[in-house]
Design a protein around this motif. Structure first.
Motif, short mmCIF file in Angstrom:
data_model
loop_
_atom_site.label_atom_id
_atom_site.label_comp_id
_atom_site.label_asym_id
_atom_site.label_seq_id
_atom_site.Cartn_x
_atom_site.Cartn_y
_atom_site.Cartn_z
N GLU A 7 1.13 -1.62 0.11
CA GLU A 7 0.03 -0.22 -0.04
C GLU A 7 0.96 1.07 -0.45
O GLU A 7 2.07 0.68 0.33
CB GLU A 7 -1.12 -0.16 1.01
CG GLU A 7 -2.16 -0.77 1.36
CD GLU A 7 -3.33 -0.68 0.67
OE1 GLU A 7 -2.96 0.72 -0.24
OE2 GLU A 7 -3.76 -1.86 -0.13
N PRO A 8 0.52 2.49 -0.40
CA PRO A 8 -0.71 2.42 -1.21
C PRO A 8 -0.33 2.03 -2.32
O PRO A 8 0.05 2.36 -3.56
CB PRO A 8 -0.91 3.98 -1.11
CG PRO A 8 0.20 4.78 -1.89
CD PRO A 8 1.52 3.63 -0.15
N TYR A 9 -2.15 1.81 -3.49
CA TYR A 9 -2.43 0.49 -4.43
C TYR A 9 -3.37 1.10 -5.56
O TYR A 9 -4.28 0.93 -4.89
CB TYR A 9 -1.99 -0.64 -4.40
CG TYR A 9 -2.10 -1.20 -6.32
CD1 TYR A 9 -1.35 -0.84 -6.92
CD2 TYR A 9 -2.48 -1.89 -6.52
CE1 TYR A 9 -1.14 -0.86 -8.13
CE2 TYR A 9 -3.24 -3.15 -7.63
CZ TYR A 9 -2.19 -2.07 -8.53
OH TYR A 9 -1.52 -2.63 -9.71
N ASP A 10 -3.38 1.97 -6.32
CA ASP A 10 -4.49 2.09 -6.84
C ASP A 10 -4.51 1.54 -8.08
O ASP A 10 -3.85 1.72 -9.51
CB ASP A 10 -4.31 3.62 -6.99
CG ASP A 10 -5.41 4.04 -8.11
OD1 ASP A 10 -6.12 3.84 -8.40
OD2 ASP A 10 -5.90 5.27 -7.72
N ASP A 12 -6.52 1.30 -10.60
CA ASP A 12 -7.75 1.91 -11.88
C ASP A 12 -5.80 2.89 -12.12
O ASP A 12 -6.41 3.08 -13.59
CB ASP A 12 -8.80 2.49 -11.62
CG ASP A 12 -9.97 1.27 -11.33
OD1 ASP A 12 -9.25 0.00 -11.41
OD2 ASP A 12 -11.02 1.90 -10.56
N LEU A 13 -5.66 3.82 -11.71
CA LEU A 13 -5.12 4.57 -12.18
C LEU A 13 -3.39 3.72 -12.44
O LEU A 13 -3.29 4.44 -13.65
CB LEU A 13 -4.44 5.02 -10.83
CG LEU A 13 -3.22 6.79 -11.01
CD1 LEU A 13 -3.84 7.38 -12.09
CD2 LEU A 13 -2.70 6.86 -10.05
N SER A 14 -3.50 2.60 -12.01
CA SER A 14 -2.10 1.92 -12.43
C SER A 14 -2.54 1.25 -14.18
O SER A 14 -1.83 1.17 -15.09
CB SER A 14 -1.07 1.23 -11.30
OG SER A 14 -1.12 1.78 -10.66
N ALA A 47 -10.31 -3.85 -9.20
CA ALA A 47 -9.92 -3.44 -7.96
C ALA A 47 -10.55 -4.14 -7.01
O ALA A 47 -11.78 -4.34 -7.34
CB ALA A 47 -10.26 -1.85 -8.17
N GLY A 51 -9.69 -3.39 -1.55
CA GLY A 51 -7.89 -3.01 -1.23
C GLY A 51 -7.42 -4.22 -1.89
O GLY A 51 -7.79 -5.45 -1.97
N ARG A 97 -0.95 9.30 -6.04
CA ARG A 97 -1.05 8.23 -5.10
C ARG A 97 -1.01 6.81 -5.50
O ARG A 97 -2.17 6.72 -6.19
CB ARG A 97 -1.01 8.62 -3.39
CG ARG A 97 -0.92 7.74 -2.19
CD ARG A 97 -1.62 8.48 -1.34
NE ARG A 97 -0.53 8.31 -0.15
CZ ARG A 97 -1.30 7.27 0.69
NH1 ARG A 97 -3.12 6.71 0.02
NH2 ARG A 97 -1.08 6.48 1.02
N GLY A 98 -0.75 5.70 -5.54
CA GLY A 98 -0.37 4.90 -5.48
C GLY A 98 -0.71 4.07 -7.32
O GLY A 98 -0.66 2.95 -6.97
#
Length: 276
Positions: A7-10, A12-14, A47, A51, A97-98
């Motif tokens: 964490e943090p991990y995103d 959808d952003l990634s 996702a 989390g 972030r993430g």
DNA sequence: TACCAGGTAAAAA
DNA sequence: TTTTTACATGGT
């Protein structure tokens, strides 16, 4: 199966790149999930509400390859601490972030993908690559496995130009598929040696080799200074909009050592999703 | 409709 | 040696 990344991990952003440049049948975004072939099976990633990433099917054997694909090896904590010393990069990292860059698992897919993207827009490259995959790849459920090397090696230049490749790019692609080079063995070589070996092939210049280091091997110091997108990002974030020469981009990359790969990814995504 | 887009190598000067 | 040109397609 629930897969956890530091964490943090995103998620959808990634995976934003798989939605931004058009439909990619190899890494397919559909209905909020990312589909891809691992171990000859269609795997869906999404996702998870709690989390992490939900992965179906949930075989243990897929966790290693999927974790690698999702960039689990990147040291985001170290990068965040490093970036805090640079006001501009620190701000970008805080706002993204993430973000954890995805690594293309197949070296041939990475190189052919880069060849298609040379000089043209990523939208155009995606459309052309989609036709290559649908012509020479193998459907697995709703996605395609990227064409195997021998399948491309058997193709003719005319078949490949019919898909929208330039004559030169078709020749580069076939020469790569037909070469004797062991693409998997490149992972054992240091960055400069990988670049030396790859750029000896026709149609593979420094830009293509840099992206191979960055997005296939995940090398921390990869920094594609010649990349137009990265030049625009450096221009916007560090030069107040003034055009950046390749030399300037390379010089600015020096300050991001030992996190150049992550810095490049964050600046590029920042330009796309944050604007500027 | 032009013109540009996450380059590369061959031709020309 | 350095500079210029051709390349194919998709989006605006």
């Amino acid at each position: 199966m629930l897969l956890r990344l530091p964490e943090p991990y995103d998620f959808d952003l990634s995976t934003e790149r798989f939605r931004t440049f058009g439909r990619d049948p190899v890494s397919l975004w559909e209905d909020g999930r990312l589909y891809r072939v691992f171990d000859d099976r269609e795997v869906a990633m999404a996702a998870a509400a709690t989390g992490g990433v939900s992965v179906e099917p949930g075989d243990r054997g897929l966790t290693g390859p999927v974790r690698r694909f999702l960039g689990a090896a990147f040291d985001l904590d170290g990068f965040a601490a490093f970036a805090a010393s640079d006001p501009v990069l620190g701000d970008v990292v805080g706002r993204l972030r993430g973000l954890r860059p995805v690594l293309i698992p197949d070296p041939l897919e990475m190189l052919v993908g880069s060849i298609t993207a040379q000089q043209v827009s990523l939208h155009a490259a995606t459309a052309i690559r989609r036709r290559l995959v649908e012509r020479f790849g193998r459907p697995v459920g709703r996605v395609y496995a990227f064409p195997r090397r021998d399948e491309l090696a058997r193709a003719s230049a005319d078949e490949v130009t019919a898909l929208g490749f330039s004559r030169r790019k078709a020749e580069y692609t076939l020469a790569l598929a037909r070469s004797e080079l062991d693409l998997d063995a490149l992972a054992a070589l240091p960055d400069e040696e990988v670049k030396r070996v790859l750029t000896a092939l026709p149609g593979i210049g420094e830009w293509t080799a840099d992206w191979f280091l960055a997005r296939h091997l995940g090398r921390p110091e990869a920094w594609p200074a010649g990349d137009l997108g990265l030049r625009k990002a450096v221009s916007a974030f560090y030069l107040d909009g003034r055009d950046a020469t390749i030399e300037e981009v390379r010089a600015i990359g020096e300050r991001f050592s030992t996190f150049r790969n992550l810095a490049a990814h964050y600046l590029l995504v920042a330009l796309r999703v944050l604007g500027r």
